[in-house]
Motif scaffolding. Structure first.
Motif, mmCIF file in Angstrom:
data_model
loop_
_atom_site.group_PDB
_atom_site.id
_atom_site.type_symbol
_atom_site.label_atom_id
_atom_site.label_comp_id
_atom_site.label_asym_id
_atom_site.label_seq_id
_atom_site.Cartn_x
_atom_site.Cartn_y
_atom_site.Cartn_z
ATOM 1 N N GLY A 1 0.841 -1.192 0.000
ATOM 2 C CA GLY A 1 0.000 0.000 0.000
ATOM 3 C C GLY A 1 0.870 1.233 0.000
ATOM 4 O O GLY A 1 2.084 1.154 -0.192
ATOM 5 N N PRO A 2 0.286 2.397 0.257
ATOM 6 C CA PRO A 2 1.044 3.651 0.224
ATOM 7 C C PRO A 2 2.242 3.675 1.183
ATOM 8 O O PRO A 2 3.273 4.259 0.878
ATOM 9 C CB PRO A 2 0.017 4.715 0.623
ATOM 10 C CG PRO A 2 -1.309 4.093 0.345
ATOM 11 C CD PRO A 2 -1.133 2.615 0.513
ATOM 12 N N GLU A 3 2.136 3.002 2.329
ATOM 13 C CA GLU A 3 3.235 2.982 3.293
ATOM 14 C C GLU A 3 4.331 2.002 2.893
ATOM 15 O O GLU A 3 5.464 2.102 3.346
ATOM 16 C CB GLU A 3 2.735 2.609 4.701
ATOM 17 C CG GLU A 3 1.660 3.520 5.252
ATOM 18 C CD GLU A 3 0.266 3.155 4.730
ATOM 19 O OE1 GLU A 3 -0.001 1.965 4.462
ATOM 20 O OE2 GLU A 3 -0.539 4.073 4.580
ATOM 21 N N HIS A 4 3.989 1.006 2.095
ATOM 22 C CA HIS A 4 4.946 -0.011 1.646
ATOM 23 C C HIS A 4 4.549 -0.441 0.225
ATOM 24 O O HIS A 4 3.980 -1.516 0.023
ATOM 25 C CB HIS A 4 4.938 -1.215 2.597
ATOM 26 C CG HIS A 4 6.091 -2.137 2.362
ATOM 27 N ND1 HIS A 4 7.199 -2.161 3.169
ATOM 28 C CD2 HIS A 4 6.318 -3.065 1.394
ATOM 29 C CE1 HIS A 4 8.041 -3.071 2.731
ATOM 30 N NE2 HIS A 4 7.534 -3.638 1.650
ATOM 31 N N PRO A 5 4.846 0.409 -0.761
ATOM 32 C CA PRO A 5 4.436 0.085 -2.135
ATOM 33 C C PRO A 5 5.299 -1.023 -2.752
ATOM 34 O O PRO A 5 6.490 -1.141 -2.456
ATOM 35 C CB PRO A 5 4.629 1.398 -2.883
ATOM 36 C CG PRO A 5 5.650 2.148 -2.088
ATOM 37 C CD PRO A 5 5.481 1.713 -0.669
ATOM 38 N N ILE A 6 4.653 -1.828 -3.572
ATOM 39 C CA ILE A 6 5.335 -2.830 -4.392
ATOM 40 C C ILE A 6 4.789 -2.689 -5.804
ATOM 41 O O ILE A 6 3.572 -2.687 -6.008
ATOM 42 C CB ILE A 6 5.104 -4.267 -3.881
ATOM 43 C CG1 ILE A 6 5.735 -4.448 -2.503
ATOM 44 C CG2 ILE A 6 5.674 -5.291 -4.867
ATOM 45 C CD1 ILE A 6 5.517 -5.822 -1.885
ATOM 46 N N HIS A 7 5.698 -2.570 -6.756
ATOM 47 C CA HIS A 7 5.311 -2.479 -8.166
ATOM 48 C C HIS A 7 6.071 -3.550 -8.944
ATOM 49 O O HIS A 7 7.283 -3.680 -8.797
ATOM 50 C CB HIS A 7 5.628 -1.102 -8.742
ATOM 51 C CG HIS A 7 5.360 -1.015 -10.211
ATOM 52 N ND1 HIS A 7 4.077 -0.948 -10.729
ATOM 53 C CD2 HIS A 7 6.190 -1.048 -11.273
ATOM 54 C CE1 HIS A 7 4.155 -0.934 -12.049
ATOM 55 N NE2 HIS A 7 5.427 -0.990 -12.403
ATOM 56 N N ILE A 8 5.332 -4.291 -9.775
ATOM 57 C CA ILE A 8 5.932 -5.315 -10.624
ATOM 58 C C ILE A 8 5.718 -4.902 -12.073
ATOM 59 O O ILE A 8 4.594 -4.591 -12.478
ATOM 60 C CB ILE A 8 5.311 -6.704 -10.367
ATOM 61 C CG1 ILE A 8 5.526 -7.098 -8.894
ATOM 62 C CG2 ILE A 8 5.912 -7.746 -11.297
ATOM 63 C CD1 ILE A 8 4.804 -8.357 -8.477
ATOM 64 N N SER A 9 6.804 -4.906 -12.842
ATOM 65 C CA SER A 9 6.710 -4.492 -14.249
ATOM 66 C C SER A 9 5.747 -5.388 -15.022
ATOM 67 O O SER A 9 5.639 -6.583 -14.757
ATOM 68 C CB SER A 9 8.089 -4.511 -14.911
ATOM 69 O OG SER A 9 8.638 -5.817 -14.888
ATOM 70 N N ASP A 10 5.051 -4.774 -15.966
ATOM 71 C CA ASP A 10 4.120 -5.520 -16.817
ATOM 72 C C ASP A 10 4.830 -6.237 -17.951
ATOM 73 O O ASP A 10 4.325 -7.217 -18.470
ATOM 74 C CB ASP A 10 3.081 -4.574 -17.431
ATOM 75 C CG ASP A 10 2.136 -4.005 -16.391
ATOM 76 O OD1 ASP A 10 1.953 -4.645 -15.326
ATOM 77 O OD2 ASP A 10 1.595 -2.919 -16.636
ATOM 78 N N GLN A 11 5.980 -5.723 -18.351
ATOM 79 C CA GLN A 11 6.699 -6.291 -19.490
ATOM 80 C C GLN A 11 7.964 -6.991 -19.031
ATOM 81 O O GLN A 11 8.629 -6.545 -18.094
ATOM 82 C CB GLN A 11 7.053 -5.197 -20.488
ATOM 83 C CG GLN A 11 5.825 -4.577 -21.113
ATOM 84 C CD GLN A 11 6.196 -3.625 -22.222
ATOM 85 O OE1 GLN A 11 7.362 -3.326 -22.431
ATOM 86 N NE2 GLN A 11 5.205 -3.147 -22.936
ATOM 87 N N GLU A 12 8.264 -8.089 -19.726
ATOM 88 C CA GLU A 12 9.500 -8.805 -19.426
ATOM 89 C C GLU A 12 10.691 -8.058 -20.008
ATOM 90 O O GLU A 12 10.570 -7.347 -21.005
ATOM 91 C CB GLU A 12 9.435 -10.219 -19.974
ATOM 92 C CG GLU A 12 8.437 -11.082 -19.206
ATOM 93 C CD GLU A 12 8.519 -12.532 -19.581
ATOM 94 O OE1 GLU A 12 8.755 -12.841 -20.764
ATOM 95 O OE2 GLU A 12 8.337 -13.375 -18.688
ATOM 96 N N HIS B 1 9.158 -0.680 -1.986
ATOM 97 C CA HIS B 1 9.384 0.358 -0.983
ATOM 98 C C HIS B 1 10.759 1.006 -1.152
ATOM 99 O O HIS B 1 11.041 1.573 -2.194
ATOM 100 C CB HIS B 1 9.167 -0.253 0.394
ATOM 101 C CG HIS B 1 9.044 0.734 1.509
ATOM 102 N ND1 HIS B 1 8.306 1.890 1.412
ATOM 103 C CD2 HIS B 1 9.559 0.731 2.769
ATOM 104 C CE1 HIS B 1 8.369 2.554 2.541
ATOM 105 N NE2 HIS B 1 9.121 1.874 3.396
ATOM 106 N N VAL B 2 11.636 0.912 -0.161
ATOM 107 C CA VAL B 2 12.937 1.574 -0.207
ATOM 108 C C VAL B 2 14.066 0.646 -0.661
ATOM 109 O O VAL B 2 15.227 1.049 -0.708
ATOM 110 C CB VAL B 2 13.302 2.183 1.176
ATOM 111 C CG1 VAL B 2 12.293 3.251 1.570
ATOM 112 C CG2 VAL B 2 13.398 1.098 2.233
#
Length: 126
Positions: free
Chosen positions: A12-23, A47-48
């Motif tokens: 969430g906003p306090e601990h974001p995780i983003h995974i790329s859509d493309q390989e 996050h950091v």
């Protein structure tokens, strides 16, 4: 199955995780030895922490990987299983590789992909 004594948290906003859509096309090497000249990876930014390129498991020769008894727990991703990596030279890199075989739904795209400790294995975009 998760242990009820271990925390389970959602990104969430306090601990974001983003995974790329493309390989991403990557090269994987260790100690000057080429492990995969053409591999596909996805990038996870958490996050950091430094981004991690999770490599398609099929890109690494299975005979180089030996399952370890070591595991770790991430409250955002779940239980990680580890592998020792044995190079063609015979050098064994203890617990140099990890994988999430049953990650939480929020990070499902990393299922069965391999992460590598950057001080032991280089994963370089092509």
């Amino acid at each position: 199955m998760t242990d009820t004594n271990r925390p389970v948290l959602q990104p969430g906003p306090e601990h974001p995780i983003h995974i790329s859509d493309q390989e991403i096309d990557v090269v994987v090497s260790a100690r000057g030895e080429l492990l995969a000249s053409e591999a596909q990876a996805i990038e996870l930014k958490e996050h950091v922490y430094a981004p991690v390129l999770y490599v398609d498991r099929q890109a690494i020769e299975p005979r180089l990987l030996e399952r370890s008894e070591h595991t770790s727990w991430c409250p955002y991703k779940g239980e990680a299983n580890y592998f020792h990596l044995t190079l063609e030279s015979g050098e064994r890199l203890e617990n140099a590789v990890w994988t999430y075989e049953t990650p939480f739904e929020a990070v499902a795209p990393i299922r069965n992909r391999l992460g590598f400790y950057p001080d032991r294995v280089e994963v370089t975009p092509r």
